[in-house]
Design a protein around this motif. Structure first.
Motif, PDB file in Angstrom:
ATOM      1  N   VAL A 479      -1.670  -7.333 -15.268  1.00  0.00           N
ATOM      2  CA  VAL A 479      -0.733  -5.983 -14.945  1.00  0.00           C
ATOM      3  C   VAL A 479      -0.441  -6.022 -13.565  1.00  0.00           C
ATOM      4  O   VAL A 479       0.868  -5.796 -12.926  1.00  0.00           O
ATOM      5  N   PHE A 480      -1.165  -6.438 -12.528  1.00  0.00           N
ATOM      6  CA  PHE A 480      -0.979  -6.456 -11.090  1.00  0.00           C
ATOM      7  C   PHE A 480       0.092  -7.555 -11.002  1.00  0.00           C
ATOM      8  O   PHE A 480       1.163  -7.356 -10.202  1.00  0.00           O
ATOM      9  N   VAL A 481       0.164  -8.775 -11.260  1.00  0.00           N
ATOM     10  CA  VAL A 481       0.946  -9.787 -11.178  1.00  0.00           C
ATOM     11  C   VAL A 481       2.523  -9.088 -11.601  1.00  0.00           C
ATOM     12  O   VAL A 481       3.561  -9.513 -11.244  1.00  0.00           O
ATOM     13  N   THR A 482       2.334  -8.840 -12.987  1.00  0.00           N
ATOM     14  CA  THR A 482       3.556  -7.931 -13.514  1.00  0.00           C
ATOM     15  C   THR A 482       4.358  -7.100 -12.399  1.00  0.00           C
ATOM     16  O   THR A 482       5.530  -7.059 -12.139  1.00  0.00           O
ATOM     17  N   ALA A 483       3.349  -6.264 -12.059  1.00  0.00           N
ATOM     18  CA  ALA A 483       3.927  -5.375 -10.958  1.00  0.00           C
ATOM     19  C   ALA A 483       4.408  -5.807  -9.685  1.00  0.00           C
ATOM     20  O   ALA A 483       5.632  -5.438  -9.085  1.00  0.00           O
ATOM     21  N   LEU A 484       3.670  -6.972  -9.178  1.00  0.00           N
ATOM     22  CA  LEU A 484       3.928  -7.479  -7.833  1.00  0.00           C
ATOM     23  C   LEU A 484       5.460  -8.123  -7.996  1.00  0.00           C
ATOM     24  O   LEU A 484       6.187  -7.998  -7.148  1.00  0.00           O
ATOM     25  N   LYS A 485       5.601  -8.747  -9.099  1.00  0.00           N
ATOM     26  CA  LYS A 485       7.029  -9.671  -9.382  1.00  0.00           C
ATOM     27  C   LYS A 485       8.111  -8.653  -9.379  1.00  0.00           C
ATOM     28  O   LYS A 485       9.042  -8.848  -8.888  1.00  0.00           O
ATOM     29  N   MET A 486       7.699  -7.493 -10.045  1.00  0.00           N
ATOM     30  CA  MET A 486       8.869  -6.270 -10.147  1.00  0.00           C
ATOM     31  C   MET A 486       9.087  -5.905  -8.770  1.00  0.00           C
ATOM     32  O   MET A 486      10.124  -5.750  -8.157  1.00  0.00           O
ATOM     33  N   LEU A 487       8.070  -5.628  -7.953  1.00  0.00           N
ATOM     34  CA  LEU A 487       8.255  -5.133  -6.565  1.00  0.00           C
ATOM     35  C   LEU A 487       8.974  -6.203  -5.640  1.00  0.00           C
ATOM     36  O   LEU A 487       9.665  -5.828  -4.782  1.00  0.00           O
ATOM     37  N   ARG A 488       8.756  -7.441  -5.812  1.00  0.00           N
ATOM     38  CA  ARG A 488       9.456  -8.361  -5.108  1.00  0.00           C
ATOM     39  C   ARG A 488      10.837  -8.725  -5.260  1.00  0.00           C
ATOM     40  O   ARG A 488      11.617  -9.326  -4.602  1.00  0.00           O
ATOM     41  N   THR A 489      11.379  -7.919  -6.699  1.00  0.00           N
ATOM     42  CA  THR A 489      12.814  -8.422  -6.871  1.00  0.00           C
ATOM     43  C   THR A 489      13.873  -7.062  -6.992  1.00  0.00           C
ATOM     44  O   THR A 489      14.817  -7.249  -7.166  1.00  0.00           O
ATOM     45  N   LYS A 490      13.018  -5.952  -6.741  1.00  0.00           N
ATOM     46  CA  LYS A 490      13.595  -4.656  -6.881  1.00  0.00           C
ATOM     47  C   LYS A 490      13.168  -3.732  -6.047  1.00  0.00           C
ATOM     48  O   LYS A 490      12.135  -3.778  -5.455  1.00  0.00           O
ATOM     49  N   LYS A 491      14.224  -2.426  -5.566  1.00  0.00           N
ATOM     50  CA  LYS A 491      13.516  -1.562  -4.836  1.00  0.00           C
ATOM     51  C   LYS A 491      12.562  -0.741  -5.519  1.00  0.00           C
ATOM     52  O   LYS A 491      12.291  -0.634  -6.809  1.00  0.00           O
ATOM     53  N   ILE A 492      11.602  -0.176  -4.714  1.00  0.00           N
ATOM     54  CA  ILE A 492      10.507   0.656  -5.078  1.00  0.00           C
ATOM     55  C   ILE A 492      10.912   1.710  -5.897  1.00  0.00           C
ATOM     56  O   ILE A 492      10.357   2.101  -6.858  1.00  0.00           O
ATOM     57  N   LYS A 493      12.094   2.551  -5.402  1.00  0.00           N
ATOM     58  CA  LYS A 493      12.555   3.492  -6.413  1.00  0.00           C
ATOM     59  C   LYS A 493      12.859   3.301  -7.678  1.00  0.00           C
ATOM     60  O   LYS A 493      12.575   3.863  -8.530  1.00  0.00           O
ATOM     61  N   GLU A 494      13.519   2.130  -7.895  1.00  0.00           N
ATOM     62  CA  GLU A 494      14.055   1.467  -8.965  1.00  0.00           C
ATOM     63  C   GLU A 494      12.969   1.211  -9.859  1.00  0.00           C
ATOM     64  O   GLU A 494      12.821   1.685 -11.322  1.00  0.00           O
ATOM     65  N   CYS A 495      11.905   0.696  -9.364  1.00  0.00           N
ATOM     66  CA  CYS A 495      10.474   0.258 -10.076  1.00  0.00           C
ATOM     67  C   CYS A 495       9.880   1.496 -10.430  1.00  0.00           C
ATOM     68  O   CYS A 495       9.403   1.439 -11.682  1.00  0.00           O
ATOM     69  N   VAL A 496       9.745   2.476  -9.491  1.00  0.00           N
ATOM     70  CA  VAL A 496       8.999   3.444  -9.899  1.00  0.00           C
ATOM     71  C   VAL A 496       9.644   4.346 -11.154  1.00  0.00           C
ATOM     72  O   VAL A 496       8.975   4.819 -12.284  1.00  0.00           O
ATOM     73  N   ALA A 497      11.042   4.557 -10.860  1.00  0.00           N
ATOM     74  CA  ALA A 497      11.942   5.269 -12.068  1.00  0.00           C
ATOM     75  C   ALA A 497      11.673   4.570 -13.700  1.00  0.00           C
ATOM     76  O   ALA A 497      11.433   5.241 -14.488  1.00  0.00           O
ATOM     77  N   GLU A 498      11.794   3.187 -13.518  1.00  0.00           N
ATOM     78  CA  GLU A 498      11.575   2.366 -14.316  1.00  0.00           C
ATOM     79  C   GLU A 498      10.070   2.534 -15.090  1.00  0.00           C
ATOM     80  O   GLU A 498      10.356   2.808 -16.455  1.00  0.00           O
ATOM     81  N   LEU A 499       9.204   2.507 -14.272  1.00  0.00           N
ATOM     82  CA  LEU A 499       7.875   2.657 -14.968  1.00  0.00           C
ATOM     83  C   LEU A 499       7.530   4.011 -15.633  1.00  0.00           C
ATOM     84  O   LEU A 499       6.993   4.223 -16.501  1.00  0.00           O
ATOM     85  N   ASN A 500       8.172   4.990 -14.907  1.00  0.00           N
ATOM     86  CA  ASN A 500       8.074   6.576 -15.502  1.00  0.00           C
ATOM     87  C   ASN A 500       8.680   6.590 -16.716  1.00  0.00           C
ATOM     88  O   ASN A 500       8.124   7.315 -17.714  1.00  0.00           O
ATOM     89  N   ILE A 501       9.819   6.083 -17.171  1.00  0.00           N
ATOM     90  CA  ILE A 501      10.437   6.033 -18.389  1.00  0.00           C
ATOM     91  C   ILE A 501       9.675   5.262 -19.227  1.00  0.00           C
ATOM     92  O   ILE A 501       9.301   5.710 -20.289  1.00  0.00           O
ATOM     93  N   LYS A 502       9.360   3.812 -18.836  1.00  0.00           N
ATOM     94  CA  LYS A 502       8.576   3.324 -19.872  1.00  0.00           C
ATOM     95  C   LYS A 502       7.273   3.383 -20.125  1.00  0.00           C
ATOM     96  O   LYS A 502       6.864   3.339 -21.283  1.00  0.00           O
ATOM     97  N   LEU A 503       6.500   3.999 -19.470  1.00  0.00           N
ATOM     98  CA  LEU A 503       4.998   4.356 -19.570  1.00  0.00           C
ATOM     99  C   LEU A 503       5.191   5.697 -20.376  1.00  0.00           C
ATOM    100  O   LEU A 503       4.141   6.061 -21.142  1.00  0.00           O
ATOM    101  N   ARG A 504       6.148   6.680 -20.117  1.00  0.00           N
ATOM    102  CA  ARG A 504       6.141   7.862 -20.829  1.00  0.00           C
ATOM    103  C   ARG A 504       6.245   7.485 -22.267  1.00  0.00           C
ATOM    104  O   ARG A 504       5.918   8.296 -23.294  1.00  0.00           O
ATOM    105  N   GLU A 505       7.248   6.407 -22.471  1.00  0.00           N
ATOM    106  CA  GLU A 505       7.492   6.090 -23.819  1.00  0.00           C
ATOM    107  C   GLU A 505       6.231   5.585 -24.693  1.00  0.00           C
ATOM    108  O   GLU A 505       6.107   5.703 -25.970  1.00  0.00           O
ATOM    109  N   ASN A 506       5.488   4.930 -23.768  1.00  0.00           N
ATOM    110  CA  ASN A 506       4.403   4.443 -24.614  1.00  0.00           C
ATOM    111  C   ASN A 506       3.277   5.283 -24.681  1.00  0.00           C
ATOM    112  O   ASN A 506       2.176   4.991 -25.141  1.00  0.00           O
TER     113      ASN A 506
END
Length: 506
Positions: A479-506
């Motif tokens: 989970v950490f590696v997935t998150a770090l790769k995401m942070l290295r390629t996208k802006k943090i606001k984009e990452c957080v917004a994406e996670l908010n939607i994705k994790l809410r759906e799960n």
């Protein structure tokens, strides 16, 4: 002919005992006779938090009851405490506590409970003697999480610390709290005096237990014959402390001058909320702080967990995400809808399941109030303060939740994302290209591991003193590696917004 405007020079009133009655009537001042206050509390670590919390409660108690035998002797332990020591000396121990209400109203109050003060490096013997005096009933501590000198990987006292080695070789001129306490308690035993209470006021789970564990580890090596006496005569109550108290900035000093004509060289600002929950385990008596709002309980653990894993962890969440985005204060991050949504979901789905039974505490109300407190635009709690010394904070505030959730196969993706954000934070620049200083005793190791993580994402988790066995946990690592790769390629606001939607759906 040029019109000249009259220049009105303000006459500022310097804060000291003689000038108290010359202050603006809008400023509350001590009504008790400070010349009659005697000290029974020695406090080590006279920072802003102590002055907004324990010293405030003690001031209020003396105001309410007129009982003046619970004054505070403040001790600056380190050389960098010299500036505050000199100011307190100049102001006769007085300072202004400025409560910043949610509507922006300032409520200034002069605190008078500190009537003595020492700078330990100038006269170590005087500090030892003060703690050893029979009138001293409590030695309280705010030495920060890192001050307890624990190796996070082993959980044991770190004897490799050079200051600890100095105290073992030179007991008469200590440099650490452990050296001072050991020598003072040795004197109390030798003189046939009663013991005292060592009262931690730091944000550490089981802070009293930690204080005892670390002191006893040092004593066993430094003065082993003292250990049994301490065990029988000294108590270490656990406590939960809470009041958001940011670093004092020039604007705070200027506000007092402009609005109240008061010259205070180092005031303290804080939020209105305050809480202190303490185990009632004092060796030789205590002030009746319950008369001014403190709570004395048999078991402080539920209150500790709630605060550490929600408030303190919440600060770290907003601090790391906000720092990377480029926010400067906690209220900015807490008012960001993406970050606020992320934080509340972390509290609800990851932290709350680890808290256990909390009796009649209304957790939903508490979590809502926390976000409101974080959003107080008048506090301006700097993100740089929240992020400093994170190597001591994150294992307590976040990794404890991760470990408990892993044991019960619970959710950890948001916490792991914040840990990954911490790794990225140690790159030393935000997304606007603005650099910041990594203020941490482990800064070299952290920045090196963050650098290596660009090629090897797991490198950051291999800091054993922080992560211990978590670097071997496949679920957490993935989970950490997935998150770090995401942070290295996208802006943090984009990452957080994406996670908010994705994790809410799960």
């Amino acid at each position: 002919m040029t019109n000249q405007k009259d220049i009105v020079m303000k006459t500022l009133v310097a804060l000291n005992q003689a000038n108290l009655h010359s202050l603006s009537p809008e400023i509350s001042i001590p009504t008790y006779d400070r010349s009659k206050v005697s000290t029974s509390i020695v406090h080590i670590g006279i920072g802003n938090f102590h002055r907004s919390h324990e010293a405030y409660y003690t001031n209020e108690l003396m105001e309410k009851t007129g009982i003046l035998n619970c004054g505070i002797c403040g001790v600056g332990l380190l050389e960098h405490d010299r500036k505050l020591y000199n100011i307190l000396k100049n102001q006769e121990g007085l300072y202004t506590l400025v409560i910043k209400e949610l509507d922006g109203t300032l409520t200034p109050k002069v605190i008078g409970s500190m009537v003595e003060y020492f700078l330990a490096p100038d006269d170590p013997h005087a500090v030892i003697e003060k703690i050893a005096q029979p009138e001293t009933k409590i030695v309280s501590l705010t030495i920060t999480e890192g001050g307890y000198n624990i190796n996070e990987a082993t959980g044991n006292f770190d004897f490799s610390n050079k200051l600890i080695q100095h105290d073992l070789l030179h007991p008469e001129s200590p440099k650490t709290v452990f050296g001072y306490l050991t020598q003072a308690l040795k004197l109390r035993k030798t003189r046939g005096l009663k013991g005292c209470t060592i009262q931690s006021c730091d944000n550490i789970q089981g802070n009293g237990d930690v204080a005892k564990k670390t002191l006893m580890a040092f004593v066993e090596k430094a003065e082993p014959e003292l250990a049994d006496w301490i065990d029988s005569h000294v108590t270490f109550p656990n406590a939960m402390v809470d009041r958001i108290t940011p670093v004092t900035v020039a604007e705070d000093i200027n506000q007092l001058e402009e609005q109240f004509d008061l010259a205070d060289q180092w005031p303290v600002v804080c939020e209105p909320f305050i809480q202190w929950v303490i185990e009632d385990d004092f060796a030789t008596g205590r002030p009746a702080w319950e008369q001014v709002g403190a709570q004395f309980v048999k078991n402080v653990v539920p209150f500790e967990n709630m605060k550490l894993r929600l408030l303190n962890a919440g600060h770290s969440v907003l601090g790391m995400l906000g720092a990377i985005h480029g926010y400067k204060t906690i209220d900015q991050a807490a008012r960001d809808e993406d970050f606020k949504t992320f934080l509340r979901a972390f509290m609800d789905e990851e932290a709350t399941p680890t808290l256990g039974h909390l009796g009649d505490i209304d957790l939903n109300k508490y979590k809502t109030s926390l976000i409101e407190r974080f959003q107080n635009i008048y506090i301006k709690d700097h993100i740089s303060r929240i992020c400093l010394q994170s190597s001591a904070k994150i294992p307590i505030f976040l990794l404890s939740t991760v470990r408990d959730q892993l044991k019960q196969q619970g959710k950890i993706k948001r916490a792991a994302f914040v840990i990954a954000a911490w790794c990225k934070y140690n790159d030393g620049t935000d997304e606007n290209g603005e650099s910041y200083e990594i203020v941490d005793v482990m800064s070299q190791e952290l920045t090196r591991a963050a650098e290596l993580s660009h090629q090897d994402p797991v490198a950051f988790l291999r800091i054993k003193t922080i992560f211990g066995e978590l670097s071997e946990d496949k679920t957490f690592v993935e989970v950490f590696v997935t998150a770090l790769k995401m942070l290295r390629t996208k802006k943090i606001k984009e990452c957080v917004a994406e996670l908010n939607i994705k994790l809410r759906e799960n």
